[in-house]
Design a protein around this motif. Structure first.
Motif, mmCIF file in Angstrom:
data_model
loop_
_atom_site.group_PDB
_atom_site.id
_atom_site.type_symbol
_atom_site.label_atom_id
_atom_site.label_comp_id
_atom_site.label_asym_id
_atom_site.label_seq_id
_atom_site.Cartn_x
_atom_site.Cartn_y
_atom_site.Cartn_z
ATOM 1 N N THR A 119 0.830 -1.203 0.000
ATOM 2 C CA THR A 119 0.000 0.000 0.000
ATOM 3 C C THR A 119 0.866 1.256 0.000
ATOM 4 O OG1 THR A 119 -1.819 -1.112 1.142
ATOM 5 C CG2 THR A 119 -1.749 1.288 1.283
ATOM 6 N N ALA A 120 1.920 1.238 0.815
ATOM 7 C CA ALA A 120 2.828 2.386 0.869
ATOM 8 C C ALA A 120 3.705 2.451 -0.380
ATOM 9 C CB ALA A 120 3.702 2.295 2.120
ATOM 10 N N ASN A 121 4.141 1.302 -0.866
ATOM 11 C CA ASN A 121 5.086 1.257 -1.990
ATOM 12 C C ASN A 121 4.478 1.778 -3.286
ATOM 13 O OD1 ASN A 121 7.789 0.297 -2.903
ATOM 14 N ND2 ASN A 121 6.556 -1.014 -4.228
ATOM 15 N N LYS A 122 3.193 1.511 -3.498
ATOM 16 C CA LYS A 122 2.576 1.924 -4.771
ATOM 17 C C LYS A 122 2.434 3.440 -4.889
ATOM 18 C CE LYS A 122 -2.303 1.434 -3.447
ATOM 19 N NZ LYS A 122 -3.541 0.664 -3.718
ATOM 20 N N LYS A 123 2.608 4.150 -3.771
ATOM 21 C CA LYS A 123 2.525 5.612 -3.793
ATOM 22 C C LYS A 123 3.847 6.258 -4.192
ATOM 23 C CE LYS A 123 -0.959 5.547 -0.116
ATOM 24 N NZ LYS A 123 -1.240 5.887 1.311
ATOM 25 N N ARG A 124 4.909 5.454 -4.238
ATOM 26 C CA ARG A 124 6.212 6.015 -4.599
ATOM 27 C C ARG A 124 6.267 6.350 -6.082
ATOM 28 N NH1 ARG A 124 10.601 3.732 -4.705
ATOM 29 N NH2 ARG A 124 9.991 1.538 -4.828
ATOM 30 N N GLU A 125 6.985 7.418 -6.398
ATOM 31 C CA GLU A 125 7.135 7.835 -7.792
ATOM 32 C C GLU A 125 7.890 6.759 -8.573
ATOM 33 O OE1 GLU A 125 9.015 11.547 -10.392
ATOM 34 O OE2 GLU A 125 9.043 11.585 -8.190
ATOM 35 N N THR A 129 1.578 -0.163 -10.839
ATOM 36 C CA THR A 129 0.792 -1.273 -10.305
ATOM 37 C C THR A 129 -0.130 -1.799 -11.395
ATOM 38 O OG1 THR A 129 0.820 -0.283 -8.090
ATOM 39 C CG2 THR A 129 -0.805 -2.010 -8.492
ATOM 40 N N GLN A 135 3.503 -5.002 -8.646
ATOM 41 C CA GLN A 135 4.119 -3.683 -8.738
ATOM 42 C C GLN A 135 5.521 -3.811 -9.322
ATOM 43 O OE1 GLN A 135 4.068 -1.884 -4.828
ATOM 44 N NE2 GLN A 135 1.841 -2.032 -4.629
ATOM 45 N N GLU A 137 9.054 -1.285 -11.014
ATOM 46 C CA GLU A 137 9.645 -0.030 -11.470
ATOM 47 C C GLU A 137 10.765 -0.359 -12.453
ATOM 48 O OE1 GLU A 137 11.598 2.233 -8.327
ATOM 49 O OE2 GLU A 137 11.354 0.509 -6.996
#
Length: 237
Positions: A119-125, A129, A135, A137
């Motif tokens: 949940t926190a990781n998907k908000k990173r630039e 997802t 997810q 990068e």
């Protein structure tokens, strides 16, 4: 990715000794205590060994509690050719459902921690997802062809837990690995079809797309796994 093979441990003859020590008042002669063996012969030792093997096997699958009286009854019924309380298919289903229930309880904390991490990781630039919850990068974008579901690929990779500890990698082994896209975890099958040859992606795999709720070797059930995957080539292309 490795395939799990469960093998019952080998049986060993065991000797179990119970020594009872009695304290004597000062000045009294200490009498030698009798050693009482609970295992009288080879049959006893082998029988006890069978019990060890069976229970250790199921403990490794996440079963921490059994009704030993029911286990003993089932053994007795089979050896004496008595009518069983349930048939083999029903028994297999009950065992599997119970194992799944026990493993789900064991994995609950790991699953909750993994969900919070994702949940926190998907908000990173830079983190993308997919519809499945995978997810990733892009660390390096290649310009070669993308593999299809029927291809065999050549990759280098490093796998870590969310705390950064490495559980597996190809780099230290000195050579990349080859595998069919249909022969790995779902997260890998999905992401590799998005990667042009020459790419390096960092991939965050939810447990549903990895090894599920059950322990897999050193990987606890319910774990989110992080992979750096470098797609070096497609075999035959």
């Amino acid at each position: 990715m490795k395939k799990v093979i469960f093998i019952l441990p080998a049986l060993f003859s065991l000797t179990m000794v119970h020594a009872q020590k009695t304290k004597q008042p000062a000045g009294k002669t200490v009498q030698k205590t009798k050693t009482v063996s609970l295992l009288k012969n080879l049959q006893d030792s082998a029988s006890y060994g069978i019990g060890i093997s069976v229970i250790n096997f199921y403990k490794q699958q996440g079963v921490s509690k059994v009704n030993s009286a029911m286990v003993a009854k089932a053994i007795d019924d089979i050896l004496k050719n008595k009518k069983l309380l349930i048939d083999q298919n029903t028994a297999n289903t009950a065992v599997m459902n119970y194992m799944n229930q026990q493993q789900a309880k064991k994995a609950k904390t790991t699953i909750e921690a993994g969900e919070a991490f994702l949940t926190a990781n998907k908000k990173r630039e830079g983190v993308i997802t997919t519809a499945s919850g995978l997810q990733y990068e892009i660390l390096k974008e290649g310009n070669g062809p993308k593999p299809t579901i029927n291809d065999t690929v050549i990759c280098h990779y490093r796998g870590t837990f969310t705390d950064g500890n490495v559980f597996d990698e190809s780099y230290s082994k000195g050579q990349p690995i080859e595998f069919a896209l249909t022969g790995v975890i779902k997260g890998w099958t999905e992401v590799l079809q998005l990667m042009p040859v020459g790419s390096k992606y960092k991939v965050y795999v939810p447990y549903q797309l990895g090894y599920g709720e059950r322990d897999f070797y050193s990987i606890p059930g319910g774990s989110v796994l992080i992979f750096e995957i470098e797609l070096l080539g497609i075999k035959g292309k």
